[in-house]
Design an enzyme around this catalytic site. Sequence first.
Site, PDB file in Angstrom:
ATOM      1  N   MET A   1       0.851  -1.189   0.000  1.00  0.00           N
ATOM      2  CA  MET A   1       0.000   0.000   0.000  1.00  0.00           C
ATOM      3  C   MET A   1       0.891   1.245   0.000  1.00  0.00           C
ATOM      4  SD  MET A   1      -3.440  -0.992   2.006  1.00  0.00           S
ATOM      5  CE  MET A   1      -2.861  -0.824   3.657  1.00  0.00           C
ATOM      6  N   GLY A   2       2.150   1.075  -0.418  1.00  0.00           N
ATOM      7  CA  GLY A   2       3.047   2.221  -0.520  1.00  0.00           C
ATOM      8  C   GLY A   2       3.630   2.631   0.818  1.00  0.00           C
TER       9      GLY A   2
ATOM     10  N   LEU B   1       6.728   2.995   1.307  1.00  0.00           N
ATOM     11  CA  LEU B   1       7.663   1.871   1.386  1.00  0.00           C
ATOM     12  C   LEU B   1       8.770   2.122   2.397  1.00  0.00           C
ATOM     13  CD1 LEU B   1       7.990   1.018  -2.416  1.00  0.00           C
ATOM     14  CD2 LEU B   1       6.345   0.140  -0.741  1.00  0.00           C
TER      15      LEU B   1
ATOM     16  N   GLU C   1      12.149  -0.193   4.693  1.00  0.00           N
ATOM     17  CA  GLU C   1      13.146  -1.274   4.572  1.00  0.00           C
ATOM     18  C   GLU C   1      12.491  -2.659   4.626  1.00  0.00           C
ATOM     19  OE1 GLU C   1      16.488  -2.698   3.559  1.00  0.00           O
ATOM     20  OE2 GLU C   1      16.231  -0.522   3.531  1.00  0.00           O
ATOM     21  N   GLY C   2      11.382  -2.782   5.350  1.00  0.00           N
ATOM     22  CA  GLY C   2      10.674  -4.075   5.413  1.00  0.00           C
ATOM     23  C   GLY C   2      10.186  -4.484   4.023  1.00  0.00           C
ATOM     24  N   HIS C   3       9.572  -3.532   3.286  1.00  0.00           N
ATOM     25  CA  HIS C   3       9.134  -3.827   1.912  1.00  0.00           C
ATOM     26  C   HIS C   3      10.343  -4.172   1.043  1.00  0.00           C
ATOM     27  CE1 HIS C   3       5.741  -0.952   3.028  1.00  0.00           C
ATOM     28  NE2 HIS C   3       5.092  -2.051   2.661  1.00  0.00           N
TER      29      HIS C   3
ATOM     30  N   GLY D   1       4.908 -10.196   4.199  1.00  0.00           N
ATOM     31  CA  GLY D   1       5.612 -10.151   5.476  1.00  0.00           C
ATOM     32  C   GLY D   1       4.843 -10.879   6.568  1.00  0.00           C
TER      33      GLY D   1
ATOM     34  N   ASP E   1       2.069  -9.285   9.296  1.00  0.00           N
ATOM     35  CA  ASP E   1       0.636  -9.525   9.115  1.00  0.00           C
ATOM     36  C   ASP E   1       0.440 -11.031   8.939  1.00  0.00           C
ATOM     37  OD1 ASP E   1      -0.331  -6.682   8.908  1.00  0.00           O
ATOM     38  OD2 ASP E   1       1.207  -6.708   7.359  1.00  0.00           O
TER      39      ASP E   1
HETATM   40  O1  PAF Z   1      -0.265  -5.830   3.640  1.00  0.00           O
HETATM   41  C1  PAF Z   1      -0.654  -4.901   2.901  1.00  0.00           C
HETATM   42  O2  PAF Z   1       0.034  -3.890   2.696  1.00  0.00           O
HETATM   43  C2  PAF Z   1      -2.017  -4.997   2.238  1.00  0.00           C
HETATM   44  O3  PAF Z   1      -2.936  -5.615   3.074  1.00  0.00           O
HETATM   45  C3  PAF Z   1      -1.975  -5.680   0.857  1.00  0.00           C
HETATM   46  C4  PAF Z   1      -1.550  -7.121   0.960  1.00  0.00           C
HETATM   47  C5  PAF Z   1      -1.033  -4.922  -0.051  1.00  0.00           C
HETATM   48  C6  PAF Z   1      -3.378  -5.641   0.234  1.00  0.00           C
HETATM   49  O4  PAF Z   1      -3.832  -4.340   0.062  1.00  0.00           O
END
Ligand code: PAF
Length: 283
Positions: free
Chosen positions: A30-31, A33, A35-37, A150, A153
């Site tokens: 969901m942007g 962003l 370091e985890g992403h 990740g 979640d």
């Molecule tokens: O974990 C997230 O950032 C969101 O739930 C995802 C998986 C991008 C879905 O919108």
Amino acid sequence: MQVASSKEHIANIVLDLRKNHDSIGFVPTMGALHEGHLSLIRKALQENEVVFVSIFVNPTQFDNKKDLKNYPRTLDRDIKLLKTVSDSKIFVYAPTVEDIYGNHTKAARFDFDGLEHEMEGEFRDGHFDGVGTIVKRLFEIVTPDAAYFGEKDFQQLQIIRKLVEKHKLPVTIVGCKIHRETTGLAMSSRNERLLPEYKKAAPFIFKILKDAKKKFGTKSATKVTEWVTKQFEKNQLLELEYFIIADIDTLKPVKRKSQSKKYLAFIAVYAGEIRLIDNIALN
Ligand code: PAF
């Protein structure tokens, strides 16, 4: 770096890549962003020729309008950051709400065999219908070979595995370890909205999780939960929403410990207006 805002553009890129039989990794985000992403994206790049990153704040997974409105949107900064990882092997899909939902911004209903009713499902109404809807749609558009999520979640990860299994989607789901700041705080896009005093207080969450893990070695889930609740009652800044010790597969709260089962402790905490979640494997 190619940045597409329409599914037709993505379809054309995918068509071209498939001619070379390139395998496609996918990191939905969901942007905002961090370091985890980037750690998910690096892993995806190691395992695939190219990686698609979607950047889309999905309205149907927010039960709280204010949270949706305030969710950080930092596309230019995100693209700059992605370029530091790879300019040529990363493709960005940053669609509009219309491109994804047309004029019907509504989630489909899903049955995830009960996983959706626990924890986040209980506290965030309709959240996992929204997640299921967007992830399924993104998989159909990007057609990845593998998708990376990740473990922060963790419930979402298990639900996406269930989505793939139930709908027979041809994609491998890869779970990736939680990336933490040096303080221990799990990285999250929401961290950047923490006011300084809360940012300072928030590492308490992981400290308590580690202590809970130690206690779970000798104490019952109920006793550990009571202990955790007390620690948060004494904390002036952080408000505990839930602490639940649950079975890793069913995500149901543990009643009696069994040697043959694996457990995780899940936590959700309010730091002012910001809701943070985290988890830890207990055995
Ligand atoms: O974990 C997230 O950032 C969101 O739930 C995802 C998986 C991008 C879905 O919108």
